[in-house]
Design an enzyme around this catalytic site. Structure first.
Site, PDB file in Angstrom:
ATOM      1  N   ARG A   1       0.838  -1.090   0.025  1.00  0.00           N
ATOM      2  CA  ARG A   1      -0.152  -0.034   0.086  1.00  0.00           C
ATOM      3  C   ARG A   1       1.010   1.191  -0.012  1.00  0.00           C
ATOM      4  O   ARG A   1       2.070   1.321   0.599  1.00  0.00           O
ATOM      5  CB  ARG A   1      -0.764   0.013   1.216  1.00  0.00           C
ATOM      6  CG  ARG A   1      -1.893  -0.966   1.189  1.00  0.00           C
ATOM      7  CD  ARG A   1      -3.196  -0.788   0.032  1.00  0.00           C
ATOM      8  NE  ARG A   1      -4.214  -1.535   0.181  1.00  0.00           N
ATOM      9  CZ  ARG A   1      -4.092  -2.584  -0.720  1.00  0.00           C
ATOM     10  NH1 ARG A   1      -3.514  -2.704  -1.529  1.00  0.00           N
ATOM     11  NH2 ARG A   1      -5.259  -3.435  -0.563  1.00  0.00           N
TER      12      ARG A   1
ATOM     13  N   HIS B   1      -0.962   0.033  -9.740  1.00  0.00           N
ATOM     14  CA  HIS B   1      -1.765  -0.983  -8.867  1.00  0.00           C
ATOM     15  C   HIS B   1      -1.904  -2.140  -9.675  1.00  0.00           C
ATOM     16  O   HIS B   1      -3.133  -2.747  -9.824  1.00  0.00           O
ATOM     17  CB  HIS B   1      -2.816  -0.484  -8.262  1.00  0.00           C
ATOM     18  CG  HIS B   1      -3.169  -0.973  -7.020  1.00  0.00           C
ATOM     19  ND1 HIS B   1      -3.501  -0.501  -6.082  1.00  0.00           N
ATOM     20  CD2 HIS B   1      -3.275  -2.531  -6.697  1.00  0.00           C
ATOM     21  CE1 HIS B   1      -3.783  -1.249  -5.056  1.00  0.00           C
ATOM     22  NE2 HIS B   1      -3.726  -2.505  -5.437  1.00  0.00           N
TER      23      HIS B   1
HETATM   24  C1  OXD Z   1      -5.301  -6.280  -2.917  1.00  0.00           C
HETATM   25  C2  OXD Z   1      -4.686  -5.398  -4.123  1.00  0.00           C
HETATM   26  O1  OXD Z   1      -5.411  -6.094  -1.991  1.00  0.00           O
HETATM   27  O2  OXD Z   1      -4.809  -5.779  -5.330  1.00  0.00           O
HETATM   28  O3  OXD Z   1      -5.678  -7.567  -3.596  1.00  0.00           O
HETATM   29  O4  OXD Z   1      -4.238  -4.248  -3.596  1.00  0.00           O
END
Ligand code: OXD
Length: 309
Positions: A224, A272
């Site tokens: 993250r 992402h």
């Molecule tokens: C997840 C993501 O949490 O793709 O799976 O970030």
């Protein structure tokens, strides 16, 4: 039973098909077409609008389409007494491990250096070394971290992993807790972050961590954006403490167009994109949990909300 599907990134048609193949009686409603909210007993979601889940009076279970549930837990209206389940899916795990291997190989074979040399039309060979000479450190040894660590170990890398509690993974040197953090970092040449985002891990990838890595280490953040202190990364790249970074996740997504990361010569950005759950395999997990919900049996992969994952 009716299930609400809400995700800006996943294909509702493919998921509906895959779920209904397994549970022909399931009614799938795709956000924003809720129909009668009172009929919805389960929700399968990724980044749902805050407040959406709280507006379903008869909701009995929430299934995350993602492995990380931090964004769901940040919603103050998230119903507190309803089980929340993480996605634990072989296709998600395999695609993450593949992405980790890709970037570790890229750094191991010095492609970041060659890309910089290409921009200067400079021809200079860096003699290749065996994988055992590259120490890879995984921050986080959960489902995704452990699978990535195993894949890297199979490729012959010197793999270390760090987690909150002790883990034992064949071929991986495992460290745990704050007391073993420095020892874990001491020799790491490529650091990969796969931690869950919790109050304890927010901002953990910061200047003090960079100072404990060997000079010239490389960073891969696939967890993250909020794990990373952005200015600390820019400073570490400027001073050469870190040689390069690969970032897939950001505090603000999409990454704003004027963000300094976009044009930094020593940062690689992906949107992402590291891992994804295929409906064909992910639906199997969700269908199993829906059967369990129907039969009153314990659900799989329920999040411990106090722990945050
Ligand atoms: C997840 C993501 O949490 O793709 O799976 O970030």
């Amino acid at each position: 039973m009716a299930l609400l599907f809400a995700s800006p990134d996943d294909d509702p048609v493919a998921w509906t098909r895959a779920l209904r193949q397994r549970l022909p009686d399931l009614e799938v409603r795709v956000f924003p077409d809720l129909g009668d909210p009172a009929a919805i007993e389960a929700a399968l979601v990724w980044l749902p609008p805050p407040g959406l889940l709280a507006s379903l009076p008869n909701l009995r279970a929430i299934f995350s389409l993602g492995a990380g549930v931090d964004r769901l837990l940040e919603d103050p209206t998230l119903p507190a007494d309803i089980p929340l389940c993480r996605m634990v899916d072989p296709s998600l795990t395999a695609s993450m491990a593949e992405f980790v291997l890709l970037h570790v190989l890229r750094y191991h074979r010095d492609l970041d250096l060659y890309e910089a040399q290409q921009r200067r039309a400079e021809w200079r060979l860096v003699l290749p070394k065996p994988p055992s000479a590259t120490v890879v450190g995984l921050l986080g040894l959960g489902e995704l971290g452990a699978a990535s660590a195993r894949l890297l170990a199979r490729h012959g890398f010197a793999v270390r992993g760090w987690s909150r509690t002790h883990k034992a993974i064949e071929g991986v040197r495992c460290f745990a807790g704050p007391e073993e953090f420095d020892a874990f970092l001491a020799e790491v040449g490529v650091l990969v972050c796969l931690l869950p985002l919790t109050p304890q891990t927010r901002g953990i990838v910061n200047a003090s961590l960079f100072d404990r890595l060997p000079a010239g280490a490389r960073l891969v953040n696939l967890a993250r954006g909020a794990h990373l202190v952005e200015q600390d990364l820019l400073d570490a790249l400027d001073t050469g403490r870190l040689a390069h970074a690969t970032l897939d996740v950001f505090v603000q997504e999409p990454l704003p167009k004027d963000h300094p990361f976009w044009r930094h010569p020593r940062i690689t950005i992906t949107p992402h994109a590291a891992s994804y759950s295929l409906p064909e395999s992910g639906a199997e997990i969700v269908a199993e949990n829906l059967r369990r919900l129907r039969d009153g049996r314990p659900l799989l992969h329920v999040v411990d909300r106090a722990r945050g994952y």
